[in-house]
Design a protein around this motif. Structure first.
Motif, short mmCIF file in Angstrom:
data_model
loop_
_atom_site.label_atom_id
_atom_site.label_comp_id
_atom_site.label_asym_id
_atom_site.label_seq_id
_atom_site.Cartn_x
_atom_site.Cartn_y
_atom_site.Cartn_z
N GLN A 76 -47.75 -9.91 -19.21
CA GLN A 76 -46.72 -8.92 -19.68
C GLN A 76 -47.21 -8.54 -21.27
O GLN A 76 -47.94 -9.37 -21.91
N LEU A 78 -45.98 -7.76 -25.04
CA LEU A 78 -44.65 -7.36 -26.06
C LEU A 78 -44.71 -6.23 -26.85
O LEU A 78 -45.83 -5.36 -27.20
N SER A 82 -49.36 -7.56 -28.14
CA SER A 82 -49.92 -8.44 -27.65
C SER A 82 -49.61 -8.65 -26.44
O SER A 82 -48.68 -8.61 -25.88
N ARG A 84 -49.25 -11.56 -22.88
CA ARG A 84 -49.17 -12.82 -22.65
C ARG A 84 -49.37 -12.89 -21.05
O ARG A 84 -48.74 -12.18 -20.40
N ILE A 85 -50.17 -13.92 -20.48
CA ILE A 85 -50.48 -14.03 -19.28
C ILE A 85 -49.29 -15.12 -18.63
O ILE A 85 -49.31 -16.31 -19.21
N VAL A 86 -48.44 -14.66 -17.73
CA VAL A 86 -47.35 -15.43 -17.38
C VAL A 86 -47.63 -16.43 -16.06
O VAL A 86 -47.08 -17.23 -15.80
N ARG A 87 -48.83 -16.09 -15.44
CA ARG A 87 -49.14 -16.62 -13.93
C ARG A 87 -50.65 -16.37 -13.65
O ARG A 87 -50.90 -15.05 -14.08
N HIS A 108 -45.24 -7.05 -13.79
CA HIS A 108 -46.51 -7.47 -14.63
C HIS A 108 -47.49 -6.35 -14.10
O HIS A 108 -47.60 -5.37 -13.33
N ALA A 151 -43.56 -20.69 -12.82
CA ALA A 151 -43.25 -19.96 -14.05
C ALA A 151 -42.60 -21.03 -14.97
O ALA A 151 -42.96 -21.16 -16.13
N TRP A 154 -45.41 -23.32 -16.20
CA TRP A 154 -46.33 -22.66 -17.23
C TRP A 154 -45.59 -22.77 -18.56
O TRP A 154 -46.15 -23.00 -19.41
N SER A 159 -47.22 -24.27 -22.64
CA SER A 159 -46.58 -23.73 -23.94
C SER A 159 -46.08 -24.51 -24.65
O SER A 159 -45.24 -24.27 -25.59
#
Lengths: 238, 238
Positions: A76, A78, A82, A84-87, A108, A151, A154, A159
DNA sequence: CGACACTTTGATTTAGCTCAAACATAGTGG
DNA sequence: CCACTATGTTTGAGCTAAATCAAAGTGTCG
């Protein structure tokens, strides 16, 4: 048909689900012979090279996918650009569940991290089979729940805490439920995007782990993990 | 019956779903009069005080819940004991979807953040109604997908970027799709656990926002947001 | 009023970011 | 085949945002 150029190139034939080697662990595990006979839409197979897009969030969500081998990242972005890998998804995982909802969109971009084989089938097909097949319904629900706990994990595991902890947890996650402790690492940039840290920090930490012998290169870009010590780090941060 | 002491105290009567004021936006929106007649299990209502547990991850997952008013946090814990808030749920949201899976467990502790009203119904009931009710099935799928995109957004928006950006995004999120820009803030500690920052940083940043007039106290612990400027911060970080 | 819980503020330290350069590896084309 | 570019990794040096530790305010409730 909204087939991207990349995908067209990656086509490798029609799938033979009945004789699929992953048959028992895959979304369609519960289907009977008679169900398969109702499948008239083609189920295609694709071989993706690292970096290839399986789909983009801007694509019309008409298909769902299962991973036969390899790995993909779900990304995804921003507003500031930038990413972000969410999975990450791997063998037997399903992608594009959201195509089941009417009027939905892919949430995604899905991008291959390694040479990856996937099967593609129309979401319409799953909707139809699901209507009469409670087994498949249950399986879908279970898949959704799995994605959701991934998720959550993750967030809590990858994080939270120091960069060292996050990297250790990521590494451990890569070999969980595998026979060996051997695994392929992702690019430092991808690791950063997974963990919410910079490429440099990812690189420094990995380099450090290598020097400490927590990570031993067995062959080119394949590493053996010192699982007990990585576990220690993932908890104590030291 | 696994009713915790807290919940027993919080009981406020049986629900009247047919005449529920939230009827149109709630999980059971698609149910017909005849469906409601099939509901013999009690649907109970509870009033939770801030800090009260609705359920714990160690509870047997026999119930699902809808929020009538207020807000709850869903919390997970790391081995080292630190906690991370993975989502917040508010009016019309459903909790405990995972109770639908056989052999599942609650994935979180659910704790009230404000005075909160919830309805509780047996997961069994939803399983049964779902068997014959495709409308409800669709609704469930949609709820699951909603939870999943919330989880993803939590990661990309609230766990990425500087503390200032994260707080700004959290604040904006609190008033999204509301008529007014007025909202209640959470404790600094909870904000920290949501954003992966410390209590002190959360406090400092909020105090700063107040001084800059991005946040004006309208009544006790209710604040008006300067949405345009918070948007700017959420993107540019300045 | 005093006790308790939460918030704010201060001072100091540090992990991780930023910017920059050196190093490695693989692919490309003369 | 080797020079040459391109792409990713490692390392360095300095800086800064946020963590940490600690104390002082603020409000709430018995």
């Amino acid at each position: 048909m909204v087939k991207s150029v990349t995908l067209r190139e990656a086509w490798s034939g029609e799938a033979d689900c009945l004789n699929c080697s992953l048959r028992t662990s895959v979304l369609f595990a519960g289907l009977a012979q008679s169900d398969f006979e109702r499948i008239h839409d083609p189920i295609d197979q694709f071989n993706l090279k690292p970096g290839a897009f399986l789909y983009r969030s801007s694509d019309l969500p008409e298909h769902m996918f299962t991973v036969r081998s390899g790995a993909l990242k779900l990304v995804q972005y921003l507003p500031d650009g930038s990413q972000r890998i969410v999975r990450i998804v791997r063998a037997t995982d399903v992608l594009g569940l959201e195509a089941l909802l009417e009027g939905g969109v892919y949430q995604h971009d899905a991008i291959a991290l390694q040479p990856t084989e996937v099967c593609r089938f129309p979401a319409r097909l799953v909707r139809e089979l699901g209507r009469t097949n409670p087994e498949l319904q249950r399986e879908l629900i279970a898949r959704w729940q799995l994605a959701l706990s991934e998720a959550d994990a993750w967030l809590t595991e990858l994080s939270t805490g120091s960069a060292r902890q996050r990297i250790a947890r990521l590494l451990l996650r890569l070999v969980r439920n595998r026979e060996t402790s051997e695994c392929q690492l992702f690019s430092r940039e991808d690791m950063g995007a997974m963990l919410g840290i910079t490429t440099e920090t990812a690189s420094r930490t990995i380099a450090d782990f290598k020097r400490q012998g927590l990570l031993t290169e067995s062959s080119s870009n394949r590493f053996l993990l010192d699982i007990p010590n990585l576990k220690r780090i993932s908890e104590n941060s030291l």
